[in-house]
Design a protein around this motif. Structure first.
Motif, mmCIF file in Angstrom:
data_model
loop_
_atom_site.group_PDB
_atom_site.id
_atom_site.type_symbol
_atom_site.label_atom_id
_atom_site.label_comp_id
_atom_site.label_asym_id
_atom_site.label_seq_id
_atom_site.Cartn_x
_atom_site.Cartn_y
_atom_site.Cartn_z
ATOM 1 N N TRP A 1 -9.767 70.243 45.347
ATOM 2 C CA TRP A 1 -10.684 69.125 45.086
ATOM 3 C C TRP A 1 -10.806 68.220 46.297
ATOM 4 C CZ3 TRP A 1 -10.125 63.655 44.199
ATOM 5 C CH2 TRP A 1 -8.855 63.153 44.480
ATOM 6 N N TRP B 1 -9.706 60.497 52.336
ATOM 7 C CA TRP B 1 -8.670 59.677 51.685
ATOM 8 C C TRP B 1 -8.985 58.196 51.712
ATOM 9 C CZ3 TRP B 1 -6.282 61.780 48.088
ATOM 10 C CH2 TRP B 1 -5.904 63.133 48.158
ATOM 11 N N VAL C 1 -8.200 57.105 42.995
ATOM 12 C CA VAL C 1 -7.193 57.283 41.951
ATOM 13 C C VAL C 1 -7.082 56.019 41.100
ATOM 14 C CG1 VAL C 1 -5.949 58.963 43.341
ATOM 15 C CG2 VAL C 1 -5.093 56.620 43.217
ATOM 16 N N HIS D 1 -1.499 59.953 52.361
ATOM 17 C CA HIS D 1 -1.853 61.345 52.078
ATOM 18 C C HIS D 1 -1.849 62.181 53.351
ATOM 19 C CE1 HIS D 1 -2.999 60.611 47.899
ATOM 20 N NE2 HIS D 1 -3.431 59.440 48.338
ATOM 21 N N GLY E 1 5.488 58.570 42.245
ATOM 22 C CA GLY E 1 4.550 58.318 43.337
ATOM 23 C C GLY E 1 5.210 57.545 44.459
ATOM 24 N N LEU F 1 6.856 59.700 46.803
ATOM 25 C CA LEU F 1 5.937 60.358 47.741
ATOM 26 C C LEU F 1 5.514 59.427 48.859
ATOM 27 C CD1 LEU F 1 3.678 62.178 45.160
ATOM 28 C CD2 LEU F 1 5.274 63.235 46.739
ATOM 29 N N GLY F 2 5.579 58.134 48.578
ATOM 30 C CA GLY F 2 5.156 57.165 49.574
ATOM 31 C C GLY F 2 6.178 56.978 50.687
ATOM 32 N N ASP G 1 8.426 62.573 51.582
ATOM 33 C CA ASP G 1 7.169 63.308 51.517
ATOM 34 C C ASP G 1 7.193 64.540 52.414
ATOM 35 O OD1 ASP G 1 4.537 63.455 50.361
ATOM 36 O OD2 ASP G 1 3.779 63.116 52.385
ATOM 37 N N ARG H 1 5.565 67.163 50.058
ATOM 38 C CA ARG H 1 4.160 67.467 50.313
ATOM 39 C C ARG H 1 3.872 68.943 50.066
ATOM 40 N NH1 ARG H 1 -0.374 65.281 51.082
ATOM 41 N NH2 ARG H 1 -1.956 66.652 51.896
ATOM 42 N N HIS I 1 3.288 64.630 39.727
ATOM 43 C CA HIS I 1 3.011 63.194 39.883
ATOM 44 C C HIS I 1 1.593 62.856 39.469
ATOM 45 C CE1 HIS I 1 1.896 59.402 41.707
ATOM 46 N NE2 HIS I 1 1.098 60.016 42.545
ATOM 47 N N PHE I 2 0.633 63.543 40.063
ATOM 48 C CA PHE I 2 -0.716 63.058 39.798
ATOM 49 C C PHE I 2 -1.215 63.460 38.428
ATOM 50 C CE2 PHE I 2 -2.166 66.739 42.552
ATOM 51 C CZ PHE I 2 -2.967 67.373 41.628
ATOM 52 N N VAL J 1 0.015 60.556 36.229
ATOM 53 C CA VAL J 1 -0.787 59.337 36.298
ATOM 54 C C VAL J 1 -2.225 59.555 35.827
ATOM 55 C CG1 VAL J 1 0.409 57.802 37.856
ATOM 56 C CG2 VAL J 1 -0.803 59.748 38.790
ATOM 57 N N MET J 2 -2.832 60.639 36.261
ATOM 58 C CA MET J 2 -4.238 60.830 35.898
ATOM 59 C C MET J 2 -4.375 61.132 34.414
ATOM 60 S SD MET J 2 -6.647 62.065 38.660
ATOM 61 C CE MET J 2 -6.736 61.359 40.271
ATOM 62 N N ARG K 1 2.355 74.405 45.979
ATOM 63 C CA ARG K 1 1.258 73.919 45.183
ATOM 64 C C ARG K 1 0.057 74.857 45.155
ATOM 65 N NH1 ARG K 1 -1.739 68.221 46.719
ATOM 66 N NH2 ARG K 1 -3.496 68.636 45.366
HETATM 67 C C1 HEM Z 1 2.389 53.046 42.522
HETATM 68 C C2 HEM Z 1 1.734 54.044 42.347
HETATM 69 C C3 HEM Z 1 1.510 55.252 43.223
HETATM 70 C C4 HEM Z 1 2.054 55.643 44.410
HETATM 71 C C5 HEM Z 1 3.056 54.884 45.247
HETATM 72 C C6 HEM Z 1 1.484 56.902 44.756
HETATM 73 C C7 HEM Z 1 1.751 57.623 45.893
HETATM 74 C C8 HEM Z 1 1.238 58.860 46.191
HETATM 75 C C9 HEM Z 1 1.450 59.583 47.400
HETATM 76 C C10 HEM Z 1 2.287 59.114 48.569
HETATM 77 C C11 HEM Z 1 0.786 60.755 47.329
HETATM 78 C C12 HEM Z 1 0.694 61.829 48.415
HETATM 79 C C13 HEM Z 1 1.593 62.930 48.132
HETATM 80 C C14 HEM Z 1 1.390 64.102 49.014
HETATM 81 O O1 HEM Z 1 0.315 64.724 48.997
HETATM 82 O O2 HEM Z 1 2.324 64.478 49.722
HETATM 83 C C15 HEM Z 1 0.135 60.765 46.060
HETATM 84 C C16 HEM Z 1 -0.668 61.789 45.621
HETATM 85 C C17 HEM Z 1 -1.518 61.637 44.573
HETATM 86 N N1 HEM Z 1 -1.585 60.580 43.708
HETATM 87 FE FE1 HEM Z 1 -0.398 58.980 43.677
HETATM 88 N N2 HEM Z 1 0.611 57.258 43.780
HETATM 89 C C18 HEM Z 1 0.589 56.257 42.852
HETATM 90 C C19 HEM Z 1 -0.181 56.159 41.747
HETATM 91 C C20 HEM Z 1 -1.170 57.049 41.457
HETATM 92 C C21 HEM Z 1 -2.135 56.876 40.430
HETATM 93 C C22 HEM Z 1 -2.241 55.688 39.505
HETATM 94 C C23 HEM Z 1 -2.922 57.950 40.462
HETATM 95 C C24 HEM Z 1 -4.095 58.306 39.590
HETATM 96 C C25 HEM Z 1 -4.415 57.825 38.501
HETATM 97 C C26 HEM Z 1 -2.468 58.807 41.511
HETATM 98 C C27 HEM Z 1 -3.041 60.008 41.849
HETATM 99 C C28 HEM Z 1 -2.627 60.800 42.863
HETATM 100 C C29 HEM Z 1 -3.229 62.053 43.195
HETATM 101 C C30 HEM Z 1 -4.447 62.660 42.511
HETATM 102 C C31 HEM Z 1 -2.538 62.585 44.248
HETATM 103 C C32 HEM Z 1 -2.718 63.954 44.866
HETATM 104 C C33 HEM Z 1 -3.752 64.068 45.857
HETATM 105 C C34 HEM Z 1 -3.827 65.478 46.375
HETATM 106 O O3 HEM Z 1 -4.504 66.308 45.752
HETATM 107 O O4 HEM Z 1 -3.214 65.764 47.396
HETATM 108 N N3 HEM Z 1 -1.386 58.237 42.096
HETATM 109 N N4 HEM Z 1 0.424 59.613 45.379
#
Ligand code: HEM
Ligand SMILES: [Cu+2]
Lengths: 906, 88
Positions: free
Chosen positions: A131, A243, A250, A297, A361, A364-365, A370, A374, A382-383, A386-387, A441
């Motif tokens: 995506w 990104w 997100v 990201h 998440g 991951l930050g 990460d 990753r 994770h996602f 949340v999603m 993945r």
């Molecule tokens: C405090 C909250 C959050 C933090 C600190 C966080 C942090 C991260 C980080 C660092 C990544 C990258 C991981 C990687 O690819 O190595 C990631 C991926 C992702 N996060 Fe979060 N996230 C948070 C909340 C959310 C929320 C609320 C959503 C959606 C509703 C979300 C959706 C996603 C998605 C879709 C990806 C994957 C993207 C991909 O396809 O590579 N995250 N998140």
């Protein structure tokens, strides 16, 4: 057109512009895409059964990609906007959205873009790169020829979707800022509507970046430019653009769910949200912060360590406001008296999922973590937590608002059964993914390739532990999917039951949608809503009826407006409803765009024909208008633009029929049509029809009364249209900024000062002069536009027409000069957009700008023609048209003010 | 006719500034690239501001409209500067 047919008529759903109807359309369509994308998800799981290889590798990649795109773009957000459409006007006490026809267009573009996405499957295969559409993996140089058309359709479909979203954002922003009922201060707007407000702010800016990205990608596909092939940061460019959009995205999908969560928790705890003010401040903070975390990201790309560190800090920073929101919700439940209804259960479940997803998440930050996580299933888990938490909260919203939308109550037992099954299925599906997080993945067959190292030893287990957990996940997936069958059964069955509800089936509801009938009447309320004395009242010209619900009590100290619903009906000088609610043009115009998009998808070989694509439709529309006006002029008993519009409506039918006939006849008429030529005619036909519909829509008289007696802070003193125009320009700043920014990025990466030197262009050919002349010309045309406006204000017809004419000439001079310059480059120097990345950036940036100039010229012709009828003076709304056009034109001028130094001087 | 006089003054100023940019290119750019580039881009920003303020009437509109524009511009700066810095 004004009359709206009854709900049983199919026509109603094709022409409606009413926000509640459109909300229903969004709801059904998004559920349709949910089912489609859900089936794709199950296919993924089936593929992973032992020996269950049902798909080839390429098919698997397509399925994963389409699943992600459809769920995120065509299910989750539109599902939220079903409720936004239905309930935002109700919650703020408005009669409809600010621009109803635009709203209908958003819907049709949404539907059609989704259909384009689905179509791409059948054009040799859809996109395969996930995506995130990481380029350059998917540019034509690296994609098998058969899949090229489907790839392009997916990209263009995405661009159509972005158009829909941008129109929607402008609409909702204008509505929420300018159409709140009297006395409803911004801070008192119910939390769901506030969350939508912040969502559309993010949408307005973030999606513009995605539009820029998809335009560049589309151009790499169709025009042979080399943005993402460029060795100076081409692949990084995509990740930055994507990104910069993707992280706000997100939150865009999550915020409406958060707002719904807050409403549900309030109602079923029977109290106002604890720390409501801080909750709102936290949401606003996240909205802003969401634009400065995108590089988390990109921790595994070539960006430098200092910038990674900065983005690690901002990422941890953005999790803090979320903590506050989560605690506010939990504390509200603790302090209130919870009623365990179906919507509440879903809200609670969603909150739980969000906590798990949010914490993982933050892992991951952290840069070092990460590096491990990753590209693994940790990210997938994770996602999805949340999603899908957002999705679960919105299912809660569906159970919460279903009685309001249908006037019927569903079976609570079945609702709870749905929840239990969904809760178990969800966790069985996603939690094991955390445990076997080392699964890569993007593999379609993980089993033989995964090694599980036992910590602190030399042992490594191959596969073993993984299979079990993944099988559990697969079972969970089917459970989760099955739970929705209960929901569909329950909701459809209840529709035909006799469990009717009055205003509100729930106790302690606080917001205005519960103070009217279920479902609400066309004009929403029994009178004009006002919060002037801190509570909701209805002002009406007719007799006083008691249309209210119970009065909110439950320890609310302030005279809340997001709260207290009293019902009392006062006198108001008769407020008659003369608004229009129906128009065919949103549907027809969007259909034209869909056809154009499908045509463009296969056009990559025939771009030399593009000038025709652009000019023919303008010609056809002009013929239509001129013909219609001739007819009106020769029949003096009929008159005015309304009649012109009627004739245009009539003309649309033979035009459409003619185009269809031409499509079918193609093969027979001219021999030797190549594949590309066929697509060319589809694109051409689509565009002809789009422009025609656009002009006709301009002639349609569609009454939308400007709101009166309303709160409009902080935008008092402008009209809805002007605010909408400015919001649109705000998103355009990001669009052009991202296009120019991409050029700056690539040039910076490849060595700023050597740029022109490296281009396949003789040094002498790069000159300032053409740019300089065009700058003068464009500035002059801006000057004549303001003069035309000044003369129109003075009621001076000749002056208005003269200066509009001069504007047209200025623009024509600009284009002529540009054509001369391009001709030099292309035909004499042999330097084109495909030569090198310098050529790509030069021709695309100035070309897109020139396209805006052409669109402006079309509008000038339209204005000139209306001005000759005496249209633009006096005090009515019409008189502002030249001013609104001026805003667009000056903006195009401003863009050039930056293109000039960037491409001609430096 | 005071608005027309204002519009004319703005137009003359915009054209003059454009000429200054052109002159800077021919006189100074080769010797002092960085500095001249900064000046030229600043002039473009000033010109854009003038068009916005007087031709698009931003000075007469509610301040909040200007904030929309500023928000968009900040987004562009964040994206471009962040991306460019990330590859230094
Ligand atoms: C405090 C909250 C959050 C933090 C600190 C966080 C942090 C991260 C980080 C660092 C990544 C990258 C991981 C990687 O690819 O190595 C990631 C991926 C992702 N996060 Fe979060 N996230 C948070 C909340 C959310 C929320 C609320 C959503 C959606 C509703 C979300 C959706 C996603 C998605 C879709 C990806 C994957 C993207 C991909 O396809 O590579 N995250 N998140
Ligand atoms: Cu992110």
């Amino acid at each position: 057109m004004s009359g709206l047919p009854p709900k049983s008529s199919v026509k109603r759903w094709l022409v409606t512009t009413n926000h509640k109807d459109i909300g229903i359309l969004y709801l059904l369509t998004s559920l349709f895409f949910l089912i489609g994308a859900g089936v794709l998800a199950l296919l993924i799981r089936v593929q992973w059964l032992p020996g269950g290889s049902v798909l080839t590798g390429a098919e698997y990649n397509q399925v994963v990609t389409a699943h992600g795109l459809l769920m995120v773009f065509w299910f989750l957000s539109p599902f939220a906007f079903a409720f936004a459409n239905y309930f935002v006007p109700l919650q703020i006490g408005a009669e409809d959205l600010a621009f109803p026809r635009l709203n209908a267009m958003s819907y049709w573009l949404y539907l059609f873009s989704g259909l384009a996405m689905v179509t791409s499957f059948f054009q040799g295969g859809t996109h395969q790169g996930g995506w995130t559409l990481y380029a350059p993996l998917n540019v034509p140089a690296f994609v098998p020829r058969v899949a090229e058309i489907g790839e392009t359709t997916a990209v263009i479909g995405l661009a159509l979707f972005v158009t829909s979203v941008t129109l929607g954002s402008v609409n909702f922003l204008t509505t929420i800022y300018r159409m709140r009922a009297d006395g409803l201060r911004m801070r008192d707007v119910p939390l769901f509507s506030l969350s939508i407000l912040l969502t559309v702010w993010m949408m307005l800016f973030a999606f513009a970046a995605l539009l820029a990205a998809s335009i560049l990608l589309g151009s790499d596909h169709l025009l042979g430019t080399q943005y993402f092939l460029s060795e100076s940061g081409g692949s990084l460019l995509w990740t930055h653009l994507f990104w910069f959009f993707g992280h706000p995205e997100v939150y865009i999908v999550f915020f409406p769910a958060l707002g719904a969560l807050a409403e549900i928790v309030q109602t079923f705890s029977g109290r106002r949200l604890v720390g409501r003010k801080w909750f709102i401040i936290a949401m606003a903070l996240v909205t802003i912060q969401s634009f400065i975390v995108w590089m988390h990201h990109m921790f595994l790309t070539a960006i430098n360590l200092p910038i990674k560190t900065v983005f690690m800090v901002t990422t941890i920073g953005i999790s803090l406001p979320f903590d506050l929101m989560v605690f506010a919700l939990i504390y509200t439940m603790i302090k209130g008296k919870v009623r365990w209804t179906t919507p509440f259960l879903f809200a609670l479940g969603a909150l739980l999922f969000f906590i798990i997803g949010g914490i993982t998440g933050v892992f991951l930050g952290a840069i070092v973590l990460d590096y491990q996580f990753r590209g693994t299933y940790w990210v997938v888990a994770h996602f999805h937590y949340v999603m899908a938490s957002g999705a679960v909260a919105l299912i809660g919203a569906l159970y919460y608002w279903y009685p309001k939308m249908t006037g019927k109550m569903y079976n609570q037992f079945l609702g709870k059964a749905h929840f239990v099954l969904a809760f178990i299925g969800f966790n069985m599906l996603y939690f094991p993914m955390f445990i076997v997080w080392e699964t890569p993945r993007r593999y379609s067959d993980y089993s033989s390739q995964v090694v599980w190292e036992v910590p602190f030893t030399d042992f490594a287990i191959v596969d073993a532990g993984f299979t079990v957990f993944h099988q559990i996940a697969t079972v969970g997936a089917f459970l989760f999917a099955a739970s929705f069958l209960i929901m569909f059964y329950n909701l459809v069955k209840s529709l035909y039951s006799d469990r009717t509800v009055e205003e509100s089936p729930w106790a302690y509801t606080g917001s205005a949608e519960w103070a009217t009938d279920s479902p609400p009447p066309l004009e929403n309320f029994p009178g004009k809503p006002t919060f002037a004395n801190g509570r909701l009242n209805f002002l009406t010209g007719t007799e006083a009826t008691d249309g209210g619900v119970e009065v909110m009590e439950a320890d609310r100290s302030e005279p809340a407006t997001d709260g207290g619903v009293a019902s009392q009906v006062e006198e108001l000088p008769d407020h008659s409803h003369d608004a229009d609610h129906a128009s065919w043009w949103p549907l027809l115009l969007s259909a034209g765009l869909l056809v154009t998009a499908l045509g463009l998808s296969g056009l990559e070989q025939s771009y030399v024909l593009w000038p025709f694509v652009l000019s023919v439709p303008v010609f056809v529309a002009a013929v239509g208008v001129v013909g219609a006006r001739r007819y009106v002029a020769s029949n003096p008993e009929v008159s005015g633009s309304t009649t012109t519009h009627k004739l245009l409506v009539l003309g649309s039918v033979p035009l459409l029929a003619g185009l269809l006939a031409a499509f079918h006849a193609q093969h027979g008429i001219v021999d030797g049509f190549t594949e590309a030529n066929r697509y060319f005619f589809v694109a051409l036909g689509g565009l002809v029809y789009t422009v025609y519909a656009f002009v006709a829509m301009g002639y349609e008289s569609f009454e939308v009364p400007e709101p009166e007696l309303n709160e409009a802070w902080p935008f008092e003193g402008v009209t809805n249209t002007k605010l909408g125009m400015w919001l649109f320009l705000g998103s355009d700043i990001i669009l052009f900024g991202a296009l120019v920014g991409s050029y700056v990025f690539i040039r910076f990466q490849s060595g700023w000062q050597d740029w022109w030197h490296d281009a396949g262009l003789p040094e002498a050919a790069h000159q300032v002069l053409p740019g300089l002349i065009n700058t003068y010309l464009l500035l002059a045309s801006s000057f004549t536009v303001v003069l035309a406006l000044a003369y129109a204000r003075r009621g001076h017809k000749r002056g208005t027409m003269t200066f509009l004419g001069l504007t047209f000439l200025g623009a024509l001079g600009f284009l002529a000069n540009k054509a001369y310059e391009w001709n030099e480059f292309i035909n004499h120097e042999g330097w084109t957009q495909t030569s090198d990345v310098m050529g790509s950036t030069f021709f695309l940036s100035t070309g897109i700008h020139a396209a805006h100039v052409i669109i402006g010229m079309v509008i000038v012709v339209f204005l000139f023609s209306r001005a000759s009828e005496g249209a633009y003076w006096g005090e009515d709304e019409d008189a502002h048209t030249i001013e609104y056009f001026g805003l667009y034109w000056h903006f195009v001028d401003i863009v050039w003010l930056f293109l000039f130094p960037m491409f001609y001087i430096l | 006719m005071s608005s027309i006089r204002l519009y004319t003054v703005v137009f003359v100023a915009l054209s003059a500034l454009t000429t200054v940019q052109f002159a800077l290119e021919s006189i100074l750019l080769d010797e002092l690239y960085g500095f001249t580039m900064a000046v030229i881009l600043t002039i473009s920003t000033v010109k854009a501001g003038a068009v916005g303020a007087w031709y698009m009437h931003l000075i007469d509109e509610p301040r909040a409209i200007t904030y929309i524009v500023i928000a968009g511009a900040l987004g562009v700066v964040a994206l471009t500067a962040g991306a460019a810095y990330s590859v230094t």
